[in-house]
Scaffold this active site. Structure first.
Site, PDB file in Angstrom:
ATOM      1  N   ASP A 182       0.881  -1.181   0.000  1.00  0.00           N
ATOM      2  CA  ASP A 182       0.000   0.000   0.000  1.00  0.00           C
ATOM      3  C   ASP A 182       0.917   1.229   0.000  1.00  0.00           C
ATOM      4  O   ASP A 182       0.790   2.107   0.839  1.00  0.00           O
ATOM      5  CB  ASP A 182      -0.914   0.009   1.228  1.00  0.00           C
ATOM      6  CG  ASP A 182      -0.152   0.043   2.544  1.00  0.00           C
ATOM      7  OD1 ASP A 182       1.000  -0.440   2.593  1.00  0.00           O
ATOM      8  OD2 ASP A 182      -0.692   0.559   3.541  1.00  0.00           O
ATOM      9  N   ASP A 239       7.039   1.691   2.874  1.00  0.00           N
ATOM     10  CA  ASP A 239       6.918   0.680   1.805  1.00  0.00           C
ATOM     11  C   ASP A 239       7.928   0.977   0.689  1.00  0.00           C
ATOM     12  O   ASP A 239       8.579   0.064   0.163  1.00  0.00           O
ATOM     13  CB  ASP A 239       5.526   0.719   1.148  1.00  0.00           C
ATOM     14  CG  ASP A 239       4.366   0.409   2.071  1.00  0.00           C
ATOM     15  OD1 ASP A 239       4.097   1.227   2.959  1.00  0.00           O
ATOM     16  OD2 ASP A 239       3.730  -0.644   1.876  1.00  0.00           O
ATOM     17  N   ASP A 261       7.970  -1.758   7.243  1.00  0.00           N
ATOM     18  CA  ASP A 261       7.994  -2.583   6.023  1.00  0.00           C
ATOM     19  C   ASP A 261       9.407  -3.018   5.631  1.00  0.00           C
ATOM     20  O   ASP A 261       9.605  -4.185   5.243  1.00  0.00           O
ATOM     21  CB  ASP A 261       7.293  -1.849   4.873  1.00  0.00           C
ATOM     22  CG  ASP A 261       5.801  -1.685   5.160  1.00  0.00           C
ATOM     23  OD1 ASP A 261       5.269  -2.449   5.988  1.00  0.00           O
ATOM     24  OD2 ASP A 261       5.172  -0.789   4.565  1.00  0.00           O
TER      25      ASP A 261
HETATM   26  O1  RIB Z   1       1.671  -0.441  11.056  1.00  0.00           O
HETATM   27  C1  RIB Z   1       2.738  -0.339  10.160  1.00  0.00           C
HETATM   28  C2  RIB Z   1       2.258  -0.474   8.742  1.00  0.00           C
HETATM   29  O2  RIB Z   1       1.351   0.570   8.464  1.00  0.00           O
HETATM   30  C3  RIB Z   1       3.317  -0.381   7.663  1.00  0.00           C
HETATM   31  O3  RIB Z   1       2.978  -1.223   6.587  1.00  0.00           O
HETATM   32  C4  RIB Z   1       3.314   1.055   7.263  1.00  0.00           C
HETATM   33  O4  RIB Z   1       3.465   1.263   5.877  1.00  0.00           O
HETATM   34  C5  RIB Z   1       2.039   1.540   7.793  1.00  0.00           C
HETATM   35  O5  RIB Z   1       1.538   2.757   7.650  1.00  0.00           O
HETATM   36 CA    CA Z   2       2.795  -0.444   4.281  1.00  0.00          CA
END
Ligand code: RIB
Ligand code: CA
Length: 319
Positions: free
Chosen positions: A9, A14, A246
């Protein structure tokens, strides 16, 4: 050569995780599939394409679900910026997304490859739908490495729920209970959770200085897109720290030797809609019999990562 697909996402952490995977010489990234989450599906797809361009590779990017299975959509632009990349004015990518749905692409790719590993960095909607549509094919996955959930009660989004699971608990429940070996990389490994493990994977001021000194397009990109995450951390902790959930999952997948502790557990997801909606409910009595219920470990939970090795891996990927 390890073969992987990454479902993302694409927010700012990420994007860093994608750079790490796309730069790894021992890994072939067959595809990226995108999903709503930190930002809208459209924005996540754009950010995945940008990450490919910065990494200097062209990997097919398949857009998937733009909303959860049942609940209303939540997002995390307060953490990642309104464009998911820290509102740093990153230009639109030239690469284009594929015209095939992520769920279809997942099923097709998994049907064609043995030993395929799936890394999930966002809500599990695409993966759950692929499991429901083609369970026999999805069972062919070698393993799933999932950034999601929390083990000890430090979960960030609510008292007990981590963002990726809370964003689609019904989908997460399907994935956790599906039966493919699942390695869970919970939030505590990546953030300041219990103050013992996560902190070691957080980039501090010195790390950021050494990344600045690397001075490549990839290191510049990391610094640019991290401003929003850094601000968020400063508000909470009053110091400089870049938390990278991530990238921790990518490290677990690509450098398992960095795992310092991992334990089996039975994990399911609460979908009852109460205070614990979206909680990963962790039972560590895997394999023992309690009354008339048999608890079987369905997940391996990573509870500690080698922070130094993790940071070295990130820096190597930026050169
Ligand atoms: O809680 C952490 C997750 O949510 C990760 O995948 C990060 O990208 C996020 O916002
Ligand atoms: Ca993420």
């Amino acid at each position: 050569m390890r073969k992987i697909i990454i479902d993302t996402d694409t927010g700012s952490d990420d994007a860093i995780a994608l750079l790490m995977a796309l730069s790894d010489k021992n890994t072939e990234v067959l595809a990226l599939t995108t999903v709503f989450g930190n930002v809208s599906l459209k924005q996540a797809t754009r950010n995945a394409l940008i990450s490919c361009e910065v990494a200097g590779v062209s990997v097919p990017v398949y857009p998937g679900m733009d909303r959860p299975l049942i609940r209303d959509r939540i997002e995390a632009i307060h953490v990642h910026g309104s464009d998911g990349l820290g509102d740093a004015g990153i230009l639109d990518p030239k690469l284009k997304a594929e015209n095939v749905h992520a769920v279809t692409a997942l099923i097709e790719l998994i049907s064609k490859h043995n030993d395929l590993e799936l890394i999930t960095l966002g809500p599990l909607t695409n993966v759950a739908l692929a499991m429901r549509k083609a369970p026999d094919i999805l069972k062919r996955l070698k393993k799933i490495i999932c950034m999601g959930g929390a083990q000890l009660g430090y979960a960030a989004e609510t008292e007990v729920a981590e963002f990726n699971v809370l964003a689609d608990p019904e989908a997460a429940k399907i994935v956790f209970e599906f039966g493919v070996p699942l390695i869970m990389v919970p939030l505590e490994v990546c953030l300041n959770g219990d103050g013992r493990h996560g902190a070691e994977t957080i980039l501090d001021e010195l790390d950021l200085d050494s990344i600045k000194a690397i001075n490549t397009p990839k290191s510049e990109f990391l610094l640019k897109i991290s401003s929003s995450l850094l601000k968020f951390h400063e508000i909470y902790y009053g110091d400089v720290g870049l938390e990278l959930p991530d990238p921790c999952a990518v490290a677990v997948a690509l450098r398992p030797e960095l795992i310092l502790n991992v334990y089996p557990a039975n994990v399911t997801v609460d979908t009852s809609g109460s205070l614990s909606y979206g909680q990963t409910v962790v039972n560590t009595k895997g394999g023992t019999v309690l009354e008339d219920q048999i608890y079987v470990a369905n997940v391996s939970i990573v509870s500690a990562l080698d922070g130094k090795g993790f940071k070295t891996m990130i820096k190597e990927a930026l050169r």
